[in-house]
Each structure stands twice: as C-alpha cells, then as structure tokens.
Design a protein around this motif. Structure first.
Motif, PDB file in Angstrom:
ATOM      1  N   UNK A 154       0.824  -1.214   0.000  1.00  0.00           N
ATOM      2  CA  UNK A 154       0.000   0.000   0.000  1.00  0.00           C
ATOM      3  C   UNK A 154       0.864   1.273   0.000  1.00  0.00           C
ATOM      4  N   UNK A 155       2.146   1.126   0.351  1.00  0.00           N
ATOM      5  CA  UNK A 155       3.012   2.298   0.492  1.00  0.00           C
ATOM      6  C   UNK A 155       4.169   2.342  -0.494  1.00  0.00           C
ATOM      7  N   UNK A 156       4.723   1.172  -0.844  1.00  0.00           N
ATOM      8  CA  UNK A 156       5.854   1.132  -1.764  1.00  0.00           C
ATOM      9  C   UNK A 156       5.654   0.018  -2.774  1.00  0.00           C
ATOM     10  N   UNK A 157       6.613  -0.128  -3.664  1.00  0.00           N
ATOM     11  CA  UNK A 157       6.513  -1.142  -4.710  1.00  0.00           C
ATOM     12  C   UNK A 157       7.906  -1.465  -5.233  1.00  0.00           C
ATOM     13  N   UNK A 158       7.971  -2.480  -6.112  1.00  0.00           N
ATOM     14  CA  UNK A 158       9.218  -2.809  -6.825  1.00  0.00           C
ATOM     15  C   UNK A 158      10.376  -3.146  -5.892  1.00  0.00           C
ATOM     16  N   UNK A 241      -7.863 -10.004 -11.680  1.00  0.00           N
ATOM     17  CA  UNK A 241      -8.251 -11.402 -11.803  1.00  0.00           C
ATOM     18  C   UNK A 241      -7.626 -12.300 -10.746  1.00  0.00           C
ATOM     19  N   UNK A 242      -6.350 -12.074 -10.405  1.00  0.00           N
ATOM     20  CA  UNK A 242      -5.632 -13.066  -9.603  1.00  0.00           C
ATOM     21  C   UNK A 242      -5.308 -12.634  -8.182  1.00  0.00           C
ATOM     22  N   UNK A 243      -5.386 -11.336  -7.868  1.00  0.00           N
ATOM     23  CA  UNK A 243      -5.049 -10.905  -6.515  1.00  0.00           C
ATOM     24  C   UNK A 243      -6.217 -11.143  -5.571  1.00  0.00           C
ATOM     25  N   UNK A 244      -5.933 -11.484  -4.308  1.00  0.00           N
ATOM     26  CA  UNK A 244      -7.016 -11.714  -3.344  1.00  0.00           C
ATOM     27  C   UNK A 244      -7.644 -10.406  -2.897  1.00  0.00           C
ATOM     28  N   UNK A 245      -8.891 -10.452  -2.411  1.00  0.00           N
ATOM     29  CA  UNK A 245      -9.501  -9.238  -1.855  1.00  0.00           C
ATOM     30  C   UNK A 245      -8.711  -8.751  -0.643  1.00  0.00           C
ATOM     31  N   UNK A 246      -8.633  -7.455  -0.382  1.00  0.00           N
ATOM     32  CA  UNK A 246      -9.206  -6.362  -1.167  1.00  0.00           C
ATOM     33  C   UNK A 246      -8.295  -5.859  -2.281  1.00  0.00           C
ATOM     34  N   UNK A 247      -7.156  -6.517  -2.482  1.00  0.00           N
ATOM     35  CA  UNK A 247      -6.173  -6.015  -3.449  1.00  0.00           C
ATOM     36  C   UNK A 247      -6.651  -6.147  -4.891  1.00  0.00           C
ATOM     37  N   UNK A 248      -7.567  -7.076  -5.153  1.00  0.00           N
ATOM     38  CA  UNK A 248      -8.074  -7.211  -6.522  1.00  0.00           C
ATOM     39  C   UNK A 248      -8.859  -5.980  -6.971  1.00  0.00           C
ATOM     40  N   UNK A 249      -9.353  -5.194  -6.008  1.00  0.00           N
ATOM     41  CA  UNK A 249     -10.086  -3.977  -6.362  1.00  0.00           C
ATOM     42  C   UNK A 249      -9.311  -2.702  -6.033  1.00  0.00           C
ATOM     43  N   UNK A 252      -5.239  -2.408  -8.461  1.00  0.00           N
ATOM     44  CA  UNK A 252      -5.013  -2.147  -9.894  1.00  0.00           C
ATOM     45  C   UNK A 252      -4.789  -0.679 -10.237  1.00  0.00           C
ATOM     46  N   UNK A 253      -5.616   0.223  -9.723  1.00  0.00           N
ATOM     47  CA  UNK A 253      -5.445   1.640 -10.048  1.00  0.00           C
ATOM     48  C   UNK A 253      -4.152   2.195  -9.449  1.00  0.00           C
ATOM     49  N   UNK A 254      -3.815   1.752  -8.229  1.00  0.00           N
ATOM     50  CA  UNK A 254      -2.571   2.192  -7.605  1.00  0.00           C
ATOM     51  C   UNK A 254      -1.377   1.710  -8.413  1.00  0.00           C
ATOM     52  N   UNK A 255      -1.427   0.464  -8.864  1.00  0.00           N
ATOM     53  CA  UNK A 255      -0.350  -0.087  -9.684  1.00  0.00           C
ATOM     54  C   UNK A 255      -0.172   0.721 -10.962  1.00  0.00           C
ATOM     55  N   UNK A 256      -1.290   1.069 -11.607  1.00  0.00           N
ATOM     56  CA  UNK A 256      -1.227   1.823 -12.861  1.00  0.00           C
ATOM     57  C   UNK A 256      -0.636   3.208 -12.623  1.00  0.00           C
ATOM     58  N   UNK A 257      -1.012   3.866 -11.527  1.00  0.00           N
ATOM     59  CA  UNK A 257      -0.439   5.175 -11.213  1.00  0.00           C
ATOM     60  C   UNK A 257       1.063   5.070 -10.988  1.00  0.00           C
ATOM     61  N   UNK A 313       0.423  14.620  -8.244  1.00  0.00           N
ATOM     62  CA  UNK A 313      -0.832  14.261  -8.901  1.00  0.00           C
ATOM     63  C   UNK A 313      -1.120  12.759  -8.873  1.00  0.00           C
ATOM     64  N   UNK A 314      -0.098  11.943  -9.077  1.00  0.00           N
ATOM     65  CA  UNK A 314      -0.303  10.496  -9.141  1.00  0.00           C
ATOM     66  C   UNK A 314      -0.249   9.831  -7.766  1.00  0.00           C
ATOM     67  N   UNK A 315       0.414  10.489  -6.811  1.00  0.00           N
ATOM     68  CA  UNK A 315       0.556   9.946  -5.451  1.00  0.00           C
ATOM     69  C   UNK A 315       0.984   8.459  -5.509  1.00  0.00           C
TER      70      UNK A 315
END
Length: 332
Positions: A154-158, A241-249, A252-257, A313-315
């Motif tokens: 929820x806070x970082x990635x990669x 499609x493959x992530x468990x709730x609540x990450x499946x909803x 996705x938008x956070x990943x795209x940002x 803007x993308x946060x």
C-alpha cells in the motif's frame, strides 16, 4: 535443497559466457543451469553447447522460433527440477555468496515464497550507475510476513528486483507461472502476488549486477508509447483477476499510477527533448498534460518540475517511503 537456474537468451552471445561463468562460480553451485535459447541467430547456441560439454549441470533448450522472454521463462520453469528456481539473464551476472545466502534464508523461513536482495546497476563499460530497489522493504535482512507485505504494498513497490529473486518452485507453479501477455511486467506481478500471499525474505546485501542497456526488454517496453499503454492495461486486468480481496479492487489503479510514474521517470532520463510519451500516459488528466507539455524536459529544472508535479498528482508512494528513499540515496 536443490536449485535450478534458468537463463533465457536471445542473440546475446557476447555476454552469455560472463553470465554462465558467474553462475558456475557460486557456492553452492546450482544443481542445474537451463539455458533457454529463444531462436538466436548469432553464436549463442554454439557457446551454450560448448559450456554444456564442459559442465554436466548445464542443459540447453532451443525454441524453434522466437517467442519472447516470458515464454522462455516458462519453458525453463517447466523443465526445472529443483526445489528452488532462479531466473538469470545473459546480460547480468550474479555476485559471490548470493546463492548461499538466499538458500540459507529460505531454509530458515520455509513459509517464504522467495528471497530478494539489492542489485547494482552498471553501464556497458562497468561503471556503477545506480542501485535497486529504490524503495527498500526493510533496512536490514528480514522475513516479511504476508500481513506486513500487504501493508508494504500500500506504500511502496518494486522491492523484488528480478535479478535478485530466488523462488520456491512449487509456489511459483501454484500461481500459474508467468503470464506471457504481460511482457516485461510478467515477473513483477507474480512477485507482488506471492509476497502478499506467502511473505518473502529480503537481504540488504548486493546480489547481482544488472547491465543497463537501452535495447533491453524492460527499457523498450517502458519507452514505447503503444507498448507501455497496452501492458499497463493488461496488468490492470490481470491484477483484478488473480489478486485476493481487497487487493483485486484497490491495487489495480494504484499499480497503474505507479507504473505511469515510473514510465515518466524513465522518459525524463531518455535522450532528447520529446515529452510526448509522458503526455500520452492514460492516467493523466487534461490539466496534467497541459502542465507537463508547458514544463517540457529540455533542462534539469524542467525535468525536476515534471517529476514533482507527477508525484503530487499520481501519489504513487507514501510520503514517508519517498523521504526515506531520498535520504538513503543521498547517504550513498
């Protein structure tokens, strides 16, 4: 604890020997090294066969036609017999002690889906360019359990750089291996899924050297306007499609940002003053496009301004994580 190493290769005869020699020097040595040649037209196959004759642990699989790196990863995974798998690259090379530490960490934490560590980026002439990951999941070596990995996401990635990841083969197979439609994103999506499902081990040591080249798959994908847009939307659908709730909803938008932010960051570093790739990112509003177009990228100040605007803007990441990354990079 058996280890299979898979090395996809396409027309990289000049770098393949260096990668194989580095793998063979590891202690413990892999139980098998599977070279998947993706229909190379250079001397790659002859070089692989030469190594195969001298080292019994080396196996060669040849695709009759070029199918792309993700398909080569899956071909190697299907042929692998080890409890653990490492996906190397013909243009990267592992550093001493990597496999020993990775296997020890996974032995100590049998629930962990994978081990990952730091990677040094080098230019073609060997000059150190940078280090990855930029955003660290831990300041020290640690096992990150699923609940903590979920909060991290929820806070970082990669945080899992592919060149440093050793996986449990069973858990990778359980989630279906690599989705070939995702191109250069196929491994990153799986690392995120496995982390929030099973947890992972992280080490603050340097594991691998990653040779940065403009013709690499990830670079080509990121800096191709049509390809980056296609892959972004494919990744969004696949996560849902493959992530468990609540990450499946929620993810996705956070990943795209975040992905749009990283594409913009790479585009700002690319030669030339063309700003069109950033302006075309599907996540930007009309206001963002006007501001980015006005700022441009012809000076260092304008590039910093574009990045600052997109951060606001993308946060893409938590502010604390960004501040810690900035402090860490300044210290190095």
């Amino acid at each position: 604890m058996s280890l299979s190493v898979i090395v996809p290769n396409y027309n990289d005869a000049g770098r393949l020997p260096r990668a194989l020699r580095a793998l063979l020097r590891q202690k413990p040595q892999p139980d098998e090294i599977i070279i998947v040649d993706d229909a190379s037209t250079d001397d790659s196959a002859a070089i692989a066969e030469s190594f195969q004759r001298r080292h019994k642990i080396i196996k060669l699989i040849r695709h009759p036609r070029n199918r792309g790196a993700p398909a080569a990863l899956n071909t190697g995974l299907a042929a692998a017999t080890g409890e653990f798998v490492y996906f190397g690259a013909s243009d990267d090379f592992v550093l001493g002690g990597f496999f020993g530490e990775a296997l020890a960490a996974l032995r100590a934490h049998p629930e962990a889906a994978y081990y990952c560590a730091n990677v040094v980026l080098v230019s073609v002439d060997g000059t150190i360019v940078d280090f990855r990951p930029i955003l660290l999941p831990s300041r020290t070596a640690a096992f990150i359990p699923p609940r903590e990995a979920q909060q991290l996401l929820r806070n970082i990635d990669n945080w899992a750089v592919g060149q440093s990841v050793v996986l449990r083969r069973r858990q990778l197979v359980d989630v279906g291996g690599f989705d070939e439609a995702l191109g250069s994103f196929c491994d990153g999506i799986i690392y995120r899924l496995l982390a929030i499902r099973d947890g992972f081990c992280f080490s603050d040591r340097l594991a691998t050297a990653w040779e940065v080249r403009s013709d690499a798959l990830s670079a080509r994908s990121a800096l191709s306007q049509s390809e980056s847009s296609r892959l972004i939307e494919a990744a969004r659908r696949r996560i849902a499609e493959i992530f468990p709730p609540p990450f499946n909803t929620e993810y996705p938008d956070l990943f795209v940002r975040r992905l749009a932010f990283n594409v913009a960051r790479l585009a700002l570093k690319a030669p030339g003053d063309d700003i069109s790739l950033i302006v075309a990112l599907p996540t930007l509003t009309d206001l963002d496009r006007r501001v980015v177009s006005m700022l441009g990228k012809d000076t260092r100040l304008s590039r910093v301004a574009v990045l600052a605007w997109l951060t606001l803007r993308l946060r893409p990441f938590g502010w604390r994580a960004l501040l810690e990354a900035w402090v860490t990079r300044r210290a190095t």
